[in-house]
Design a protein around this motif. Structure first.
Motif, mmCIF file in Angstrom:
data_model
loop_
_atom_site.group_PDB
_atom_site.id
_atom_site.type_symbol
_atom_site.label_atom_id
_atom_site.label_comp_id
_atom_site.label_asym_id
_atom_site.label_seq_id
_atom_site.Cartn_x
_atom_site.Cartn_y
_atom_site.Cartn_z
ATOM 1 N N THR B 9 0.883 -1.171 0.000
ATOM 2 C CA THR B 9 0.000 0.000 0.000
ATOM 3 C C THR B 9 0.913 1.210 0.000
ATOM 4 O O THR B 9 1.832 1.265 0.815
ATOM 5 C CB THR B 9 -0.870 0.030 1.279
ATOM 6 O OG1 THR B 9 -1.799 -1.052 1.256
ATOM 7 C CG2 THR B 9 -1.652 1.334 1.394
ATOM 8 N N ASN B 71 -11.019 -4.002 -4.779
ATOM 9 C CA ASN B 71 -9.564 -4.108 -4.904
ATOM 10 C C ASN B 71 -9.258 -4.777 -6.250
ATOM 11 O O ASN B 71 -10.181 -5.116 -7.004
ATOM 12 C CB ASN B 71 -8.946 -4.892 -3.727
ATOM 13 C CG ASN B 71 -9.634 -6.229 -3.459
ATOM 14 O OD1 ASN B 71 -10.177 -6.858 -4.374
ATOM 15 N ND2 ASN B 71 -9.612 -6.675 -2.212
ATOM 16 N N HIS B 199 -5.064 1.622 -4.127
ATOM 17 C CA HIS B 199 -4.286 2.007 -2.943
ATOM 18 C C HIS B 199 -2.769 1.881 -3.095
ATOM 19 O O HIS B 199 -2.040 2.029 -2.122
ATOM 20 C CB HIS B 199 -4.736 1.174 -1.741
ATOM 21 C CG HIS B 199 -4.424 -0.298 -1.895
ATOM 22 N ND1 HIS B 199 -5.069 -1.112 -2.794
ATOM 23 C CD2 HIS B 199 -3.520 -1.077 -1.271
ATOM 24 C CE1 HIS B 199 -4.583 -2.329 -2.702
ATOM 25 N NE2 HIS B 199 -3.645 -2.336 -1.797
ATOM 26 N N GLY B 204 -4.557 6.240 -3.896
ATOM 27 C CA GLY B 204 -5.851 6.329 -3.233
ATOM 28 C C GLY B 204 -5.905 5.440 -2.004
ATOM 29 O O GLY B 204 -4.887 4.878 -1.578
ATOM 30 N N PRO B 205 -7.084 5.295 -1.423
ATOM 31 C CA PRO B 205 -7.218 4.494 -0.205
ATOM 32 C C PRO B 205 -7.407 3.001 -0.500
ATOM 33 O O PRO B 205 -7.811 2.618 -1.596
ATOM 34 C CB PRO B 205 -8.483 5.057 0.435
ATOM 35 C CG PRO B 205 -9.313 5.494 -0.728
ATOM 36 C CD PRO B 205 -8.342 5.983 -1.778
ATOM 37 N N GLN B 206 -7.146 2.181 0.486
ATOM 38 C CA GLN B 206 -7.508 0.759 0.419
ATOM 39 C C GLN B 206 -9.029 0.663 0.278
ATOM 40 O O GLN B 206 -9.754 1.580 0.643
ATOM 41 C CB GLN B 206 -7.057 0.055 1.697
ATOM 42 C CG GLN B 206 -5.550 0.014 1.845
ATOM 43 C CD GLN B 206 -5.116 -0.469 3.219
ATOM 44 O OE1 GLN B 206 -5.936 -0.622 4.110
ATOM 45 N NE2 GLN B 206 -3.834 -0.694 3.390
ATOM 46 N N GLY B 207 -9.486 -0.473 -0.260
ATOM 47 C CA GLY B 207 -10.932 -0.639 -0.460
ATOM 48 C C GLY B 207 -11.387 -0.144 -1.822
ATOM 49 O O GLY B 207 -12.584 -0.068 -2.078
#
Lengths: 383, 383
Positions: B9, B71, B199, B204-207
């Motif tokens: 990540t 993901n 991510h 960007g973010p996880q998820g």
């Protein structure tokens, strides 16, 4: 702005949810359960804490039996497709959301499963005995929503669970509406699989949800991939929750969900239900006194998770919701709400309805304001 | 703390990513594309903007062909399982992640598909001609990673795409490593399906993640559910992206992904690759001079997406990563990295390796510090 679309996504969120997510994003959003370094361990610990909190809320004794998903839809697909086999029989209700109905139709078409749809009373409430009567030797699953997303009717899930348990048939509950406001207990309600979203009654962010799978229920996976465990094994590791959690988890989302579920527990599920019921009753009673209003939801708290479905005379629901939004700043939702069968059951097929759904952060004043707005629109239309 | 686990990540995130997510959570996290009210429209608009931004990054001309997923693993499962049919043949490489390998093994076991695994050179780099030679009349899919998550080797994806196109076989690229740092272009590289996480390189973010599906590629769905479109239709609506997006989307996550992808575009993919390559080279060259270090990654920028895989003498990789973490505050990852076949190809099967992966926010000083740390550990071990 008055937000009465909490059945879609609860809003606003408790401050702790936003704060914890933001802290995660800025301070430690590494991969949980993958690396062994400090940030990864912190992320893994927070995911574990969120898992424990959600499990306490639903009385899930072994938190390893809870897998996080991206939403309730993924959880329902995993559960239904993980159990169904060619030629099997599944029992469900006419009040289910498309997240249950569409996987069912697809399995009917592609796998030749047989689906029995139980109809309920005028509010869609099913009689557990009607389910019992449909059980056959090849029934492998009973699926029921905890509460309808169209009109809020609460289903007799505990009784259905007892019936399913008696016949040894796995029981899947879609708790999309009601989790966080009704006392969901996987033990006393004999729930074998519980699917829930994080962004509604649990007050967490969108992009989160989960599936509880009771020990002994064997599923096939919908997805396989990296789990950070048994990496050398060519198939999906069979240990839960890894079995159902492939790829990097949504750490900030899960941290937010944990904070939301913690907020719900601290506030008290019973208190939340009591307060939402009070607002729901106020809304339903008020609407019932406006000329031209037709209601499709019961007002009493034992039967409603917090939704009032209605129409105004022959006005298109989309038009009513547009007027409420543009002229009064009120957010509600019009249409079929992804549940065409439920609308058929309620007699609103083709047209749909307007759905007001209350949340923990709504106030009495907001309800009075909304009632006044509908009253004005009704007066404008009907004179 | 020095974070060198960006291949898992990327961290930290650009401030705009955290800021936009936080604003979404606090101000407008309603359901995108469901209700027609103000908050829902704002959420829907921001999801659309994120979709457009990601599409520009990959030269996807019609942004409706991009579906958001939780993901890259979900995207890869949708692509592989959506195309595979009983008895079909799929070609892939020995450097794939378990997100490709495990679905393949499962389909081999359960559906009787045939999988050909192409081996590469010492770094795992495959020869497009080796893929061409394995094409058969029942080949329905070629899958290749853009770059290995074990050692960073960049695959000749453009050439493989040309071969696939020539034979009319759909080409799926796993861009988990490299998206955001390599000039991914679905047109010039003849990519029919592109799976990517939000991510890692997109910051960007996880998820979050996504799957591009070229028009004309027909998939079966992995999941069905509510889409907010054609609600009365009992099957999944066939229009993209709804076809592959069931249930409530991760609005705050997607907003964060859009901000991350926007940051990448503004910074410039070429600049990011240039900078990461400089750090990678510094790291690889420095490590190669430490006694006892074995390297499994090429140092030159045309061949590496930003990963240096290594071992130190006969030290257990887990021990080395633990020492780096505890004694030096350096976050790296040890083990098989969910890619056992890749480790077999590189000769590190059973043991695994330590992976240093650089990101846009790392500095030369951090690399020098990390080199010094490995040097000290090596001195302690080897004297």
């Amino acid at each position: 702005m008055i937000y009465l679309d909490n059945a879609a996504t609860s809003f606003p969120k408790p401050a702790c949810v936003c704060n914890e997510m933001d802290r995660c994003m800025r301070e430690y959003c590494a991969n949980p359960g993958r690396g062994g370094h400090a940030l990864s361990l912190k992320a893994g610990m927070d995911v574990m804490n969120a898992r424990d909190t959600v499990c306490r809320l639903f009385n899930i004794r072994d938190s390893m039996r809870l897998a996080f998903t991206k939403n309730a839809t993924e959880a329902l697909n995993i559960a239904v497709k993980g159990l169904a086999t060619p030629g099997c029989h599944v029992i469900t209700t006419a009040m289910e959301h498309n997240a249950v109905m569409r996987p069912m139709s697809t399995l009917e078409r592609d796998m030749g499963i047989e689906v029995t749809l139980i109809k309920g009373n005028d509010y869609g409430e099913v009689d557990p005995d009607d389910i019992r009567r449909e059980i056959k030797s090849n029934s492998v699953l009973i699926v029921c929503t905890l509460s309808s997303n169209v009109n809020g009717i609460i289903m007799p899930v505990g009784e259905i669970g007892r019936t399913a348990h008696e016949y040894g048939i796995p029981f899947l509950v879609d708790a999309s509406q009601g989790a966080g406001a009704l006392p969901v207990d996987v033990e006393s309600w004999y729930i074998d699989m519980l699917a829930f979203p994080g962004h509604k009654g649990l007050m967490g962010p969108q992009g989160t949800g989960g599936l509880f799978v009771r020990e002994g229920i064997r599923l096939r996976t919908l997805m396989e991939g990296g789990t950070g465990s048994n990496s050398e094994y060519e198939f999906q590791p069979e240990i839960m929750p890894d079995f159902l959690e492939s790829g990097t988890l949504n750490t900030p989302g899960i941290v937010g969900l944990g904070a939301g579920a913690g907020y719900v527990m601290k506030t008290g599920v019973a208190n939340i239900h009591e307060y939402k019921s009070h607002l729901t009753e106020l809304l339903a009673d008020g609407l019932s006194q406006i000329p031209g209003v037709m209601l499709y939801s019961p007002a009493d708290k034992d039967r409603n998770s917090g939704i009032v479905a209605m129409n105004l005379a022959d006005m298109d629901p989309a038009k009513l919701s547009l007027l409420l939004d543009k002229d009064h700043g009120i957010c509600v939702r019009a249409g079929l709400h992804c549940s065409p069968a439920a609308h058929s059951a309620l007699g609103t097929a083709g047209r749909g309805s307007v759905r007001f759904s209350v949340g923990w952060f709504n106030t009495e004043n907001e309800i009075m304001y909304a009632l006044d707005a509908v009253d004005r629109i009704a007066y404008g239309v009907l004179g």
